[in-house]
Design an enzyme around this catalytic site. Structure first.
Site, PDB file in Angstrom:
ATOM      1  N   GLY A  44       6.928  -0.835   1.434  1.00 46.09           N
ATOM      2  CA  GLY A  44       6.702  -0.903   2.869  1.00 46.09           C
ATOM      3  C   GLY A  44       5.254  -1.206   3.172  1.00 46.09           C
ATOM      4  O   GLY A  44       4.509  -1.655   2.296  1.00 46.09           O
ATOM      5  N   ASP A  92      -0.168   1.022  -1.284  1.00 43.60           N
ATOM      6  CA  ASP A  92       0.328   2.322  -1.744  1.00 43.60           C
ATOM      7  C   ASP A  92       0.905   2.293  -3.156  1.00 43.60           C
ATOM      8  O   ASP A  92       0.968   3.332  -3.822  1.00 43.60           O
ATOM      9  CB  ASP A  92       1.422   2.829  -0.787  1.00 43.60           C
ATOM     10  CG  ASP A  92       2.599   1.852  -0.718  1.00 43.60           C
ATOM     11  OD1 ASP A  92       2.347   0.632  -0.657  1.00 43.60           O
ATOM     12  OD2 ASP A  92       3.758   2.301  -0.744  1.00 43.60           O
ATOM     13  N   THR A 131       8.165  -5.669  -2.877  1.00 45.07           N
ATOM     14  CA  THR A 131       7.735  -4.843  -4.008  1.00 45.07           C
ATOM     15  C   THR A 131       8.964  -4.367  -4.798  1.00 45.07           C
ATOM     16  O   THR A 131      10.040  -4.232  -4.220  1.00 45.07           O
ATOM     17  CB  THR A 131       6.980  -3.612  -3.445  1.00 45.07           C
ATOM     18  OG1 THR A 131       5.739  -4.060  -2.945  1.00 45.07           O
ATOM     19  CG2 THR A 131       6.761  -2.525  -4.457  1.00 45.07           C
TER      20      THR A 131
HETATM   21  N1  ASP Z   1       3.900  -1.424  -0.294  1.00 40.58           N
HETATM   22  C1  ASP Z   1       3.329  -2.669  -0.718  1.00 40.58           C
HETATM   23  C2  ASP Z   1       1.898  -2.739  -0.307  1.00 40.58           C
HETATM   24  O1  ASP Z   1       1.564  -2.309   0.770  1.00 40.58           O
HETATM   25  C3  ASP Z   1       4.046  -3.828  -0.154  1.00 40.58           C
HETATM   26  C4  ASP Z   1       5.516  -3.823  -0.401  1.00 40.58           C
HETATM   27  O2  ASP Z   1       6.158  -2.787  -0.405  1.00 40.58           O
HETATM   28  O3  ASP Z   1       6.082  -4.915  -0.591  1.00 40.58           O
HETATM   29  O4  ASP Z   1       1.107  -3.286  -1.029  1.00 40.58           O
END
Ligand code: ASP
Length: 357
Positions: free
Chosen positions: A275, A254, A223
């Site tokens: 995360g 999130d 992300t």
């Molecule tokens: N936080 C993101 C999610 O759970 C994934 C990521 O941080 O890459 O969708």
């Protein structure tokens, strides 16, 4: 004669006393002015390109260089905006655009695939001056979801729009919709196939589906996010993602949730998370960092550490954040092997990191 001498002496004492006072008040005014100037000149920006199992031994030199140069390119765009007096929000969105357009990151082009082999994107922004926010989730045809999140904030009565409705709104606001194939990258498609194969092997083995744990624990998240402080003392944050590989049932993480993936408040700090989204939602990570500063009087670094090193792992989750506070202090905290990250301060000093130092 004596009287005159005494009078002269008194005048001399009076004049020199008032001169001293004058010099002091001039000094004082100059000091206040330079402090204000310094305060006004204080700005900074911090970004992430995802946290996860990012190990040096799995990274080629050329890939590492590619990540570093894209992080540098992105952060310099935002830094320039801030240097020229632009807003924190402009810096955040324009910086994120660069990473959304790069297939290196799991956002925009390069987003991960869902179980159904589609790409569903989430994004959010928050303005620390007004506590106004905008978000989109599950969009499939928006090239730069962060721009649509900003549009929701600025030009709709809502905070979050999702799926097809968000795209109808986008069209009405003059956004160009791209064909979903725009988001395809071979690397992400192969990741999905690998996860599906492992899932199938697990199913064949003991009849249970292991959609979540081993695969997610092993994965790189990717992300992207940004937090910035502008010369006017305003904070802003934004986050954009494709979510998690193999997600199903219109799963939302999130990243588009205000308070979990993104939070900004001029009284405290601006935060962007990356995360394992389910845990970041349950821990309300971004808001919790701000709340620990506001209610408990912790510094940004202390607050970030408590949430990322104590609270999230206690639930079983992992990931990281980048954040900047109202005085320009920065935190880049993660509990994974690595996190793509960069920071630039008002002096133009650049820090780029990938692994744990
Ligand atoms: N936080 C993101 C999610 O759970 C994934 C990521 O941080 O890459 O969708």
């Amino acid at each position: 004669m004596k009287k005159i001498q005494i009078l002269t002496l008194l005048i001399v004492i009076f004049v020199s006393f008032s001169c001293k006072n004058d010099t002091e008040s001039v000094k004082k005014v100059t000091k206040v002015a330079s402090e204000t100037e310094q305060k006004l000149e204080n700005f900074g920006i911090v970004i992430h390109g995802g946290a996860g199992t990012i190990l040096k031994k799995n990274m080629s030199d050329s890939l590492e260089a590619a990540y570093k140069s894209k992080l540098e390119e992105a952060i310099k765009v935002g830094h320039n905006i801030l240097k020229n007096g632009g807003t924190a929000m402009e810096a955040v969105t324009k910086t994120i655009n660069i990473m959304e357009d790069s297939p290196l990151f799991n956002a925009g082009k390069g987003a991960v695939f869902t179980h159904e082999e589609t790409n569903e994107l989430d994004a959010s922004v928050m303005d620390g001056a007004t506590l106004n926010a905008g978000a989109v989730s599950g969009v499939t045809q928006i090239k730069n979801p962060i721009d649509l999140a900003l549009e929701v904030m600025n030009n709709s009565p809502h905070v979050m729009l999702s799926g097809k409705g968000a795209e109808v709104f986008a069209k009405e606001k003059g956004f160009e919709l791209v064909d979903p194939s725009y988001f395809y990258t071979e690397k992400r498609f192969k990741s999905l196939q690998r996860i599906k194969d492992r899932e199938k092997a697990e199913l064949d083995h003991d009849g249970t589906t292991a959609f979540i744990d081993p695969f997610i624990k092993d994965s790189k998240f990717g992300t992207v996010g940004c937090a910035a402080l502008d010369k006017n003392g305003n904070l802003a944050a934004g986050t954009s993602t494709g979510g998690m590989t193999n997600k199903r049932w219109n799963r939302i993480g999130d990243a588009p949730i205000i308070g979990a993936g993104t939070y900004a408040n001029n009284a405290t700090c601006a935060v962007s998370s990356t995360g394992w989204g389910e845990y970041f939602i349950r821990a309300m990570v971004a808001h919790d960092i701000s709340a620990l500063m506001e209610y408990k009087g912790l510094s940004l670094q202390e607050a970030a550490k408590e949430v990322i090193q104590e609270k999230v792992p206690a639930l079983g989750g992992d990931g990281g954040i980048v954040s900047i506070d109202k005085d320009g202090n920065v935190a880049m905290e993660f509990n994974t092997a690595g996190m793509y990250r960069a920071h630039m301060n008002a002096e133009g000093e650049l820090v780029i990191g990938i692994y744990k130092e």
